[in-house]
Design an enzyme around this catalytic site. Structure first.
Site, PDB file in Angstrom:
ATOM      1  N   THR A   1      -4.089 -13.595   9.772  1.00 38.80           N
ATOM      2  CA  THR A   1      -4.555 -14.562   8.772  1.00 38.80           C
ATOM      3  C   THR A   1      -4.071 -15.970   9.114  1.00 38.80           C
ATOM      4  O   THR A   1      -4.848 -16.933   9.100  1.00 38.80           O
ATOM      5  CB  THR A   1      -4.069 -14.134   7.371  1.00 38.80           C
ATOM      6  OG1 THR A   1      -4.625 -12.849   7.073  1.00 38.80           O
ATOM      7  CG2 THR A   1      -4.491 -15.131   6.308  1.00 38.80           C
TER       8      THR A   1
ATOM      9  N   ARG B   1       0.825  -1.205   0.000  1.00 36.69           N
ATOM     10  CA  ARG B   1       0.000   0.000   0.000  1.00 36.69           C
ATOM     11  C   ARG B   1       0.863   1.261   0.000  1.00 36.69           C
ATOM     12  O   ARG B   1       2.036   1.219   0.347  1.00 36.69           O
ATOM     13  CB  ARG B   1      -0.929   0.016   1.227  1.00 36.69           C
ATOM     14  CG  ARG B   1      -2.087  -0.973   1.128  1.00 36.69           C
ATOM     15  CD  ARG B   1      -2.969  -0.926   2.355  1.00 36.69           C
ATOM     16  NE  ARG B   1      -2.207  -1.193   3.559  1.00 36.69           N
ATOM     17  CZ  ARG B   1      -1.786  -0.259   4.416  1.00 36.69           C
ATOM     18  NH1 ARG B   1      -2.087   1.018   4.221  1.00 36.69           N
ATOM     19  NH2 ARG B   1      -1.082  -0.591   5.467  1.00 36.69           N
TER      20      ARG B   1
ATOM     21  N   LYS C   1      -8.545  -2.313   1.060  1.00 36.71           N
ATOM     22  CA  LYS C   1      -8.417  -1.435   2.208  1.00 36.71           C
ATOM     23  C   LYS C   1      -9.191  -0.132   1.990  1.00 36.71           C
ATOM     24  O   LYS C   1      -9.554   0.544   2.953  1.00 36.71           O
ATOM     25  CB  LYS C   1      -6.942  -1.171   2.530  1.00 36.71           C
ATOM     26  CG  LYS C   1      -6.259  -2.373   3.218  1.00 36.71           C
ATOM     27  CD  LYS C   1      -6.948  -2.744   4.539  1.00 36.71           C
ATOM     28  CE  LYS C   1      -6.100  -3.478   5.554  1.00 36.71           C
ATOM     29  NZ  LYS C   1      -5.851  -4.899   5.353  1.00 36.71           N
TER      30      LYS C   1
ATOM     31  N   ASP D   1      -9.407 -10.603   8.332  1.00 38.38           N
ATOM     32  CA  ASP D   1      -8.825  -9.247   8.363  1.00 38.38           C
ATOM     33  C   ASP D   1      -9.732  -8.101   8.792  1.00 38.38           C
ATOM     34  O   ASP D   1      -9.256  -7.174   9.428  1.00 38.38           O
ATOM     35  CB  ASP D   1      -8.257  -8.928   6.975  1.00 38.38           C
ATOM     36  CG  ASP D   1      -7.267  -7.774   6.987  1.00 38.38           C
ATOM     37  OD1 ASP D   1      -6.295  -7.850   7.758  1.00 38.38           O
ATOM     38  OD2 ASP D   1      -7.474  -6.809   6.254  1.00 38.38           O
TER      39      ASP D   1
ATOM     40  N   ARG E   1       1.561 -12.247  -1.947  1.00 40.50           N
ATOM     41  CA  ARG E   1       0.215 -12.400  -1.386  1.00 40.50           C
ATOM     42  C   ARG E   1      -0.647 -13.361  -2.197  1.00 40.50           C
ATOM     43  O   ARG E   1      -0.422 -13.558  -3.391  1.00 40.50           O
ATOM     44  CB  ARG E   1      -0.505 -11.049  -1.397  1.00 40.50           C
ATOM     45  CG  ARG E   1       0.049 -10.023  -0.444  1.00 40.50           C
ATOM     46  CD  ARG E   1      -0.607 -10.152   0.913  1.00 40.50           C
ATOM     47  NE  ARG E   1      -0.121  -9.161   1.856  1.00 40.50           N
ATOM     48  CZ  ARG E   1      -0.667  -8.963   3.051  1.00 40.50           C
ATOM     49  NH1 ARG E   1      -1.723  -9.659   3.439  1.00 40.50           N
ATOM     50  NH2 ARG E   1      -0.157  -8.078   3.867  1.00 40.50           N
TER      51      ARG E   1
ATOM     52  N   HIS F   1      -9.766  -4.039  12.719  1.00 51.74           N
ATOM     53  CA  HIS F   1      -8.742  -4.680  11.892  1.00 51.74           C
ATOM     54  C   HIS F   1      -8.306  -5.952  12.626  1.00 51.74           C
ATOM     55  O   HIS F   1      -7.347  -5.947  13.400  1.00 51.74           O
ATOM     56  CB  HIS F   1      -7.554  -3.723  11.696  1.00 51.74           C
ATOM     57  CG  HIS F   1      -6.541  -4.209  10.718  1.00 51.74           C
ATOM     58  ND1 HIS F   1      -5.189  -4.010  10.866  1.00 51.74           N
ATOM     59  CD2 HIS F   1      -6.686  -4.890   9.562  1.00 51.74           C
ATOM     60  CE1 HIS F   1      -4.550  -4.551   9.844  1.00 51.74           C
ATOM     61  NE2 HIS F   1      -5.433  -5.092   9.035  1.00 51.74           N
TER      62      HIS F   1
HETATM   63  P1  ATP Z   1      -1.866  -8.410   7.195  1.00 48.76           P
HETATM   64  O1  ATP Z   1      -2.633  -7.408   8.014  1.00 48.76           O
HETATM   65  O2  ATP Z   1      -0.788  -7.761   6.393  1.00 48.76           O
HETATM   66  O3  ATP Z   1      -2.751  -9.293   6.381  1.00 48.76           O
HETATM   67  P2  ATP Z   1      -1.514 -10.605   9.139  1.00 48.76           P
HETATM   68  O4  ATP Z   1      -1.618 -10.150  10.560  1.00 48.76           O
HETATM   69  O5  ATP Z   1      -2.679 -11.288   8.562  1.00 48.76           O
HETATM   70  O6  ATP Z   1      -1.029  -9.347   8.231  1.00 48.76           O
HETATM   71  P3  ATP Z   1      -0.120 -13.004   8.469  1.00 48.76           P
HETATM   72  O7  ATP Z   1      -0.479 -12.998   7.009  1.00 48.76           O
HETATM   73  O8  ATP Z   1      -0.839 -13.966   9.326  1.00 48.76           O
HETATM   74  O9  ATP Z   1      -0.241 -11.525   9.058  1.00 48.76           O
HETATM   75  O10 ATP Z   1       1.438 -13.169   8.546  1.00 48.76           O
HETATM   76  C1  ATP Z   1       2.154 -13.740   9.596  1.00 48.76           C
HETATM   77  C2  ATP Z   1       3.425 -14.317   9.004  1.00 48.76           C
HETATM   78  O11 ATP Z   1       4.335 -14.675  10.024  1.00 48.76           O
HETATM   79  C3  ATP Z   1       3.121 -15.580   8.221  1.00 48.76           C
HETATM   80  O12 ATP Z   1       3.955 -15.591   7.104  1.00 48.76           O
HETATM   81  C4  ATP Z   1       3.481 -16.685   9.216  1.00 48.76           C
HETATM   82  O13 ATP Z   1       3.888 -17.863   8.564  1.00 48.76           O
HETATM   83  C5  ATP Z   1       4.648 -16.056   9.950  1.00 48.76           C
HETATM   84  N1  ATP Z   1       4.851 -16.538  11.348  1.00 48.76           N
HETATM   85  C6  ATP Z   1       5.997 -17.040  11.836  1.00 48.76           C
HETATM   86  N2  ATP Z   1       5.893 -17.340  13.133  1.00 48.76           N
HETATM   87  C7  ATP Z   1       4.646 -17.025  13.508  1.00 48.76           C
HETATM   88  C8  ATP Z   1       3.933 -17.110  14.758  1.00 48.76           C
HETATM   89  N3  ATP Z   1       4.508 -17.582  15.858  1.00 48.76           N
HETATM   90  N4  ATP Z   1       2.647 -16.703  14.776  1.00 48.76           N
HETATM   91  C9  ATP Z   1       2.062 -16.201  13.667  1.00 48.76           C
HETATM   92  N5  ATP Z   1       2.684 -16.089  12.460  1.00 48.76           N
HETATM   93  C10 ATP Z   1       3.969 -16.501  12.380  1.00 48.76           C
HETATM   94 MN    MN Z   2      -3.882 -10.890   6.894  1.00 47.30          MN
END
Ligand code: ATP
Ligand code: MN
Length: 528
Positions: free
Chosen positions: A240, A54, A197, A254, A319, A216
């Site tokens: 996610t 973004r 978004k 999300d 993504r 969020h």
């Molecule tokens: P966005 O708002 O950008 O969508 P998000 O909060 O959904 O972000 P995720 O897509 O879940 O974030 O990304 C978390 C990343 O961190 C993933 O690639 C996941 O494999 C990695 N990861 C590594 N260790 C952990 C952990 N202990 N818990 C959660 N995620 C982890």
């Molecule tokens: Mn996400």
């Protein structure tokens, strides 16, 4: 295939393809769009060009007498006047009108019928249409026939730049929202996440004025009781990943709203980070990347079209966008009862926050308003320290009202529904970035399981001397020395120093909000 008229939106192109089936959008993408390809898994690969994330600095909100008193103006919501918006809107339409074919997606945001909002996307790349087909709530053929006029229209002219000579433009990218006319203009960025978004930003404006809290967060629900649990967190903290949980029903990954009836997902799909994705650690997401899914900015083998998820050549932010029903435990419709638990996720690269802490009501407000996470050292030479990021409500870039508005709504709902709240660190353990390592996903999953089972409410705790919250000191599936971070650091003095440093960053950041919050919230921050 009959063409659809967009004359009422000022679009003169004759060949408008509305709500094409994914197979037809695939055919369009492969035939018309050189920046698209077919992956061997069946997913559609697409490239967003220069922008692979973004562009928050290029977002603008139209200042309008009917809404200006409601908007939190500043770095997040930078005003433009109606006329400038009109210039960008016309530029976007002029560009779209040069195309031989346009794609239109009519779909909904908001699974609760009382909040359902009609969205129209007008775009020139088939991948953008498939992306929003996946991310929004797909209408049935009957609903599409009765769709009528949309409430929000996104003019995605992302392939064409903004004019830097236009007042207030600081780059060739501009994402402009008019809250009053329900229009979003995208110029100079093809990153599809801007559309998603943009819709969320609109919901963040509409929901609070109707007494609902937009959040969020990801959300799951208990298979038996239907009660939910929400996981707030900034990008990369695990919303996610942790919501794809075989023990729970998936409500969404999300964007949600919390109303008097419970929670609902705003979207109809997920947008997962796929860097280093494996079928062993994240099987549900891995298997969702099949026919119908969009894979953005990934690298694939030229011969086999097999995707290499470990390759970050174009961006770290690779993504995938897929319909929510591609995750086996998705609950349709994506609504659930009031949450039993609110989990605040943070990816603490300093490695000092405990894997799981129980928060009081005041501590919850303090941490919700702070919205802390950390970024690991980038590729810049000489940058070895983690960078703290604070973003109010764990979603600063998408807020429209002042953060206090969302915080008040959350506080009231937590109290009314007797919700347990937790701070979960999915970041570093055993040392800061560089010394320690990222918390194992299996450990975080054990913690989230324990929260959902209710077991953690009775678990033993110790008071953190620096942050003041209660740290869970025993949890099935998690070694005790990991639960208390100081124990997992070899150098205790370095731990103490780093913890105090982070506490100082919290205090510094919270100064902005000190006057607007109650003294008990102000005092719920670090104590040491
Ligand atoms: P966005 O708002 O950008 O969508 P998000 O909060 O959904 O972000 P995720 O897509 O879940 O974030 O990304 C978390 C990343 O961190 C993933 O690639 C996941 O494999 C990695 N990861 C590594 N260790 C952990 C952990 N202990 N818990 C959660 N995620 C982890
Ligand atoms: Mn996400």
């Amino acid at each position: 295939m009959t063409s659809f008229s967009l004359k009422s939106q000022g679009i003169t192109v004759e060949n408008v393809l509305r709500n094409l089936a994914p197979a037809k959008l695939y055919a369009e993408a492969i035939r018309e769009d050189p920046k698209s390809a077919l992956a061997d898994s069946g997913a559609l690969i697409a490239y967003s060009g220069e922008k692979t994330g973004r562009s928050p600095k290029d977002k603008r909100i139209v200042r309008h007498p009917d809404s200006e008193k409601n908007v939190w103006w500043g770095a997040v919501n930078i005003p433009i006047d109606k006329q400038t918006f009109g210039i960008n809107l016309e530029r976007a339409k002029d560009y779209l009108n040069t195309r031989g074919t346009l794609y239109c997606v009519d779909a909904y945001a908001g699974w609760d019928p009382a909040f359902r909002t009609k969205i129209r996307i007008i775009c020139a790349r088939p991948y953008h249409a498939l992306f929003m087909h996946n991310l929004l709530i797909r209408p049935t053929p009957e609903e599409l026939a009765d769709f009528g006029e949309p409430e929000i229209v996104i003019f995605n002219a992302g392939e064409f730049p903004a004019n830097r000579q236009t007042a207030g433009m600081t780059s060739k990218t501009s994402v402009d929202l008019s809250l009053n006319s329900g229009e979003i203009v995208i110029l100079g960025t093809e990153y599809a996440g801007e559309m998603k978004k943009g819709v969320f930003t609109f919901m963040n404006y509409l929901a609070p004025s109707r007494g609902a809290l937009s959040m969020h967060c990801s959300a799951t629900a208990d298979k038996k009781t239907g009660r939910s649990s929400v996981l707030f967190g900034l990008s990369g903290t695990g919303k996610t990943t942790l919501s794809a949980d075989p023990r729970r029903m998936l409500i969404g990954d999300d964007e949600h709203c919390w109303t008097d009836r419970g929670i609902f997902n705003i979207e109809g799909g997920c947008y997962a980070k796929v860097l280093d994705l494996t079928s062993d650690t994240e099987p549900e997401i891995f298997h969702a990347l099949r026919f119908g899914a969009v894979l953005e900015n990934v690298v694939f083998d030229a011969d086999s079209h097999h995707v290499n998820f470990g390759d970050a050549r174009f961006t770290q932010n690779t993504r995938a966008a897929y319909p929510i029903e591609f995750i086996p435990n998705a609950k349709i419709p994506c609504v659930a009862g009031h949450p039993t638990d609110v989990i605040l996720l943070t990816c603490d690269a300093f490695g000092v926050l405990p894997p799981v802490s129980r928060l009081s009501a005041d501590q919850t407000m303090y941490h919700f308003i702070s919205g802390y996470t950390a970024k690991v050292a980038g590729t810049e030479v000489g940058v070895t320290e983690p960078q703290a990021t604070f973003s109010p409500c764990f979603g600063g870039p998408f807020l429209v009202w002042h953060p206090g508005k969302y915080a008040e709504l959350l506080a009231a709902k937590i109290e009314q529904h007797k919700v347990n709240t937790w701070l979960v660190n999915t970041g570093w353990s055993g040392g800061a970035y560089g010394k320690g390592s990222r918390m194992k996903l299996s450990i975080t999953r054990s913690i989230v399981d324990a929260i959902h089972s209710g077991r953690l409410s009775d678990a033993p705790v110790v008071r953190d001397p620096v942050f003041g919250f209660d740290v869970v000191s025993a949890c099935e599936g998690v070694p005790n020395e990991i639960l208390i971070p100081r124990m997992s650091w070899a150098d205790k003095a370095a731990y103490d120093q780093t913890a105090r440093k982070l506490a100082g960053l919290f205090r510094e950041n919270f100064k902005t909000y000190a006057e607007g919050v109650k003294p008990n919230v102000l005092n719920a921050g670090p104590v040491g």
